[in-house]
Design a protein around this motif. Structure first.
Motif, PDB file in Angstrom:
ATOM      1  N   TYR A   1       4.431 -26.202 -24.990  1.00  0.00           N
ATOM      2  CA  TYR A   1       3.925 -24.837 -25.039  1.00  0.00           C
ATOM      3  C   TYR A   1       5.065 -23.840 -24.915  1.00  0.00           C
ATOM      4  N   PHE A   2       5.168 -22.937 -25.867  1.00  0.00           N
ATOM      5  CA  PHE A   2       6.044 -21.765 -25.774  1.00  0.00           C
ATOM      6  C   PHE A   2       5.203 -20.589 -26.241  1.00  0.00           C
ATOM      7  N   PRO A   3       5.331 -19.445 -25.578  1.00  0.00           N
ATOM      8  CA  PRO A   3       4.482 -18.305 -25.967  1.00  0.00           C
ATOM      9  C   PRO A   3       4.813 -17.774 -27.362  1.00  0.00           C
ATOM     10  N   PHE A   4       5.971 -18.136 -27.896  1.00  0.00           N
ATOM     11  CA  PHE A   4       6.406 -17.531 -29.162  1.00  0.00           C
ATOM     12  C   PHE A   4       6.285 -18.461 -30.355  1.00  0.00           C
ATOM     13  N   THR A   5       5.743 -19.669 -30.140  1.00  0.00           N
ATOM     14  CA  THR A   5       5.471 -20.558 -31.275  1.00  0.00           C
ATOM     15  C   THR A   5       4.066 -21.137 -31.121  1.00  0.00           C
ATOM     16  N   GLU A   6       3.443 -21.442 -32.244  1.00  0.00           N
ATOM     17  CA  GLU A   6       2.096 -22.009 -32.238  1.00  0.00           C
ATOM     18  C   GLU A   6       1.847 -22.744 -33.550  1.00  0.00           C
TER      19      GLU A   6
ATOM     20  N   TYR B   1      21.913 -17.829 -19.400  1.00  0.00           N
ATOM     21  CA  TYR B   1      22.054 -17.814 -17.935  1.00  0.00           C
ATOM     22  C   TYR B   1      20.714 -17.951 -17.227  1.00  0.00           C
ATOM     23  N   ARG B   2      20.644 -18.865 -16.292  1.00  0.00           N
ATOM     24  CA  ARG B   2      19.443 -18.999 -15.471  1.00  0.00           C
ATOM     25  C   ARG B   2      19.865 -19.313 -14.055  1.00  0.00           C
ATOM     26  N   LYS B   3      19.254 -18.616 -13.104  1.00  0.00           N
ATOM     27  CA  LYS B   3      19.542 -18.919 -11.701  1.00  0.00           C
ATOM     28  C   LYS B   3      18.969 -20.293 -11.437  1.00  0.00           C
TER      29      LYS B   3
ATOM     30  N   HIS C   1      24.614 -23.342 -22.712  1.00  0.00           N
ATOM     31  CA  HIS C   1      24.653 -22.840 -24.094  1.00  0.00           C
ATOM     32  C   HIS C   1      23.462 -23.330 -24.898  1.00  0.00           C
ATOM     33  N   GLN C   2      22.979 -22.466 -25.753  1.00  0.00           N
ATOM     34  CA  GLN C   2      21.862 -22.841 -26.617  1.00  0.00           C
ATOM     35  C   GLN C   2      22.174 -22.514 -28.069  1.00  0.00           C
ATOM     36  N   MET C   3      21.480 -23.227 -28.940  1.00  0.00           N
ATOM     37  CA  MET C   3      21.499 -22.868 -30.348  1.00  0.00           C
ATOM     38  C   MET C   3      20.060 -22.664 -30.796  1.00  0.00           C
ATOM     39  N   GLU C   4      19.851 -21.545 -31.466  1.00  0.00           N
ATOM     40  CA  GLU C   4      18.537 -21.200 -31.983  1.00  0.00           C
ATOM     41  C   GLU C   4      18.591 -21.350 -33.491  1.00  0.00           C
ATOM     42  N   GLY C   5      17.508 -21.795 -34.092  1.00  0.00           N
ATOM     43  CA  GLY C   5      17.452 -21.855 -35.548  1.00  0.00           C
ATOM     44  C   GLY C   5      16.139 -21.288 -36.025  1.00  0.00           C
TER      45      GLY C   5
ATOM     46  N   TRP D   1       9.487 -21.250 -39.048  1.00  0.00           N
ATOM     47  CA  TRP D   1       9.663 -22.108 -37.878  1.00  0.00           C
ATOM     48  C   TRP D   1      10.891 -21.687 -37.076  1.00  0.00           C
ATOM     49  N   ALA D   2      10.914 -22.109 -35.813  1.00  0.00           N
ATOM     50  CA  ALA D   2      12.059 -21.804 -34.948  1.00  0.00           C
ATOM     51  C   ALA D   2      12.287 -22.982 -34.014  1.00  0.00           C
ATOM     52  N   PHE D   3      13.546 -23.194 -33.652  1.00  0.00           N
ATOM     53  CA  PHE D   3      13.834 -24.208 -32.632  1.00  0.00           C
ATOM     54  C   PHE D   3      14.909 -23.674 -31.702  1.00  0.00           C
ATOM     55  N   GLY D   4      14.999 -24.262 -30.514  1.00  0.00           N
ATOM     56  CA  GLY D   4      16.063 -23.920 -29.581  1.00  0.00           C
ATOM     57  C   GLY D   4      16.538 -25.193 -28.908  1.00  0.00           C
TER      58      GLY D   4
ATOM     59  N   LEU E   1      15.063 -30.935 -27.723  1.00  0.00           N
ATOM     60  CA  LEU E   1      14.867 -29.546 -28.161  1.00  0.00           C
ATOM     61  C   LEU E   1      13.398 -29.155 -28.130  1.00  0.00           C
ATOM     62  N   GLY E   2      13.182 -27.823 -28.148  1.00  0.00           N
ATOM     63  CA  GLY E   2      11.838 -27.265 -28.240  1.00  0.00           C
ATOM     64  C   GLY E   2      11.749 -26.466 -29.529  1.00  0.00           C
ATOM     65  N   CYS E   3      10.565 -26.452 -30.122  1.00  0.00           N
ATOM     66  CA  CYS E   3      10.446 -25.752 -31.398  1.00  0.00           C
ATOM     67  C   CYS E   3       8.981 -25.504 -31.740  1.00  0.00           C
ATOM     68  N   GLY E   4       8.747 -24.929 -32.905  1.00  0.00           N
ATOM     69  CA  GLY E   4       7.379 -24.728 -33.347  1.00  0.00           C
ATOM     70  C   GLY E   4       7.300 -23.775 -34.519  1.00  0.00           C
ATOM     71  N   VAL E   5       6.059 -23.532 -34.935  1.00  0.00           N
ATOM     72  CA  VAL E   5       5.809 -22.568 -36.004  1.00  0.00           C
ATOM     73  C   VAL E   5       5.756 -21.187 -35.341  1.00  0.00           C
TER      74      VAL E   5
ATOM     75  N   THR F   1      18.434 -18.129 -26.213  1.00  0.00           N
ATOM     76  CA  THR F   1      18.878 -17.468 -27.436  1.00  0.00           C
ATOM     77  C   THR F   1      17.700 -16.978 -28.284  1.00  0.00           C
ATOM     78  N   SER F   2      16.474 -17.315 -27.868  1.00  0.00           N
ATOM     79  CA  SER F   2      15.299 -16.829 -28.607  1.00  0.00           C
ATOM     80  C   SER F   2      15.250 -15.305 -28.653  1.00  0.00           C
ATOM     81  N   VAL F   3      15.950 -14.659 -27.724  1.00  0.00           N
ATOM     82  CA  VAL F   3      15.991 -13.196 -27.706  1.00  0.00           C
ATOM     83  C   VAL F   3      16.449 -12.631 -29.053  1.00  0.00           C
ATOM     84  N   HIS F   4      17.213 -13.395 -29.812  1.00  0.00           N
ATOM     85  CA  HIS F   4      17.770 -12.870 -31.059  1.00  0.00           C
ATOM     86  C   HIS F   4      16.885 -13.111 -32.287  1.00  0.00           C
ATOM     87  N   GLN F   5      15.838 -13.913 -32.123  1.00  0.00           N
ATOM     88  CA  GLN F   5      14.959 -14.215 -33.270  1.00  0.00           C
ATOM     89  C   GLN F   5      14.456 -12.962 -33.986  1.00  0.00           C
ATOM     90  N   ILE F   6      13.774 -12.115 -33.233  1.00  0.00           N
ATOM     91  CA  ILE F   6      13.105 -10.969 -33.860  1.00  0.00           C
ATOM     92  C   ILE F   6      14.103  -9.996 -34.488  1.00  0.00           C
TER      93      ILE F   6
HETATM   94  N1  PHE Z   1      13.619 -20.723 -26.020  1.00  0.00           N
HETATM   95  C1  PHE Z   1      13.067 -22.014 -25.703  1.00  0.00           C
HETATM   96  C2  PHE Z   1      13.733 -22.519 -24.406  1.00  0.00           C
HETATM   97  O1  PHE Z   1      14.718 -21.982 -23.980  1.00  0.00           O
HETATM   98  C3  PHE Z   1      13.287 -23.021 -26.810  1.00  0.00           C
HETATM   99  C4  PHE Z   1      12.571 -22.665 -28.089  1.00  0.00           C
HETATM  100  C5  PHE Z   1      13.194 -21.921 -29.087  1.00  0.00           C
HETATM  101  C6  PHE Z   1      11.274 -23.084 -28.296  1.00  0.00           C
HETATM  102  C7  PHE Z   1      12.538 -21.622 -30.265  1.00  0.00           C
HETATM  103  C8  PHE Z   1      10.601 -22.782 -29.461  1.00  0.00           C
HETATM  104  C9  PHE Z   1      11.252 -22.062 -30.438  1.00  0.00           C
HETATM  105  O2  PHE Z   1      13.274 -23.468 -23.795  1.00  0.00           O
END
Ligand code: PHE
Length: 382
Positions: free
Chosen positions: A201-206, A135-137, A149-153, A246-249, A223-227, A113-118
């Protein structure tokens, strides 16, 4: 042997050459089980939405401020938005056609669901949550299913709101706020559990971090998250000299499996009334397993082609019978003493979640499986 990883061009019309989405997955995109009244996912989402919709969720929280909720974005998204814009490199494993469902070169079923952040930040939202099917193969087993299912914040602030003079300091405050919010959320949902933060590590948070909780005697990553990364902030139209966020998923099935005692992820998709009637919207109750329908197994033996990779075989099984193939195991290997050729025999256990399979049905899978194994793997059946 190079197996065509697209959907074995048997019964389809002219498809985009990049299209690797089987019909079984396409039909799942229509189900919307996370919106179904009484469904455990729906109850869990309601509970989390409640958390973000009221009360003091952290010290920084401004009373009365609510997170906007988005839960209706269709899962078909632009490849650029779900990978490139989030800084996921072109050669990242998650982008391979063996990992993501592509509709075309430029569109795919969202893997997160990170696709919707920006886009949501760009539209002016500074506090929101976003829920959807992703969806992931993947292999199919008790804890993996190609749809979940995921929830993004997301929460962003400017320096003035935080009362600080520089971005570095603001990021530290944002990280502290993030941790506080998520610890409070985890406590609301799981009770008074022990928690720990792990570097990630996520490429979109640091920086990037993961939350683990100690639940039922085991550490569980929840969950995964970051600044939010500067590059992501910039793409979202933010002024990185004045704003941080900040963002989390989080994966909802993971949470729901523990909370509702649902031991097999495939049950979330069950249409058996014995599943859904056990639950009531707004109530977290333990699932009582009901007796399952019997399995029916069939064996298939063939002379393995050179450079044989079992995964290619599994993928064909999956293609032919969808979720109904519960397990596939190699039960016998044999090398011909004269020719040196190797034969392998696989046992496929078929089981339907919601009814008994007939022998004829299973035989039909087996006929199709034999055809495809022979043609796609170019091997001789026994
Ligand atoms: N999109 C990441 C995942 O699917 C989770 C995530 C969301 C991590 C937002 C950092 C910030 O694993």
């Amino acid at each position: 042997v190079v197996l065509s990883l697209r959907t074995f061009s048997t019964d389809q019309k002219a498809k985009d050459p990049y299209d690797n989405i089987p019909d079984s997955i396409l039909s799942i995109t229509q189900r919307k089980i996370y919106k179904q009244d009484g469904h455990p996912l729906s109850t869990l989402i309601e509970k989390i939405e409640g958390f973000f919709g009221q009360g003091q969720i952290s010290d920084l929280h401004i009373p009365g401020e609510k997170f906007k909720v988005f839960s209706d974005f269709p899962p078909l998204v632009k490849v650029k938005e779900c990978f490139d814009d989030l800084g996921i490199p072109e050669d990242h494993v998650s982008r391979r056609i063996t990992d993501t469902y592509y509709k075309s070169r430029d569109t795919c079923l969202r893997p997160h669901t990170s696709v919707h952040q920006i886009p949501l930040m760009r539209a002016g939202n500074n506090a929101f949550i976003c829920v959807g099917d992703v969806y992931r193969k993947d292999t199919v087993d008790k804890t993996h299913y190609p749809a979940f299912h995921q929830m993004e914040g997301v929460r962003t602030y400017d320096l003035k709101t935080l009362g600080v003079g520089n971005v570095a300091e603001a990021k530290l405050i944002a990280e502290r706020d993030l941790k506080q919010v998520l610890e409070n959320l985890a406590r609301l949902v799981f009770g008074d559990v022990e928690m720990r933060w792990i570097d990630a590590y996520f490429p979109f948070t640091e920086p990037s971090i993961e939350l683990e909780i100690f639940y039922n005697n085991e550490w569980l990553e929840v969950l995964g998250c970051g600044v939010i990364h500067d590059k992501v902030m910039t793409r979202a139209g933010k002024d990185i000299t004045n704003e941080v966020g900040w963002a989390f998923g989080l994966g909802l099935e993971r949470w729901a499996m523990k909370l509702f005692d649902i031991s097999d992820i495939r049950l979330f998709w069950s249409q058996d009334p014995r599943f859904i009637t056990q639950f009531k919207q707004g109530h977290i109750t333990k699932f009582k397993p009901y007796s399952r329908f019997p399995t029916c197994y069939k064996d298939l033996a063939f002379w393995v082609p050179p450079h044989f990779n079992e995964n290619e075989f599994f993928q064909i099984v999956r293609h032919v019978s969808g979720d109904l193939a519960e397990t596939v195991e190699c039960i016998d290997k044999f090398t011909h003493p004269k020719t040196g050729r190797e034969s392998q025999c696989f046992r496929i256990n078929y089981r339907h979640m919601d009814r008994s399979l007939t022998n004829e049905e299973v035989d039909q899978f087996q006929v199709k499986l034999r055809q495809l194994v022979a043609s796609e793997l170019q091997c001789e059946l026994r």
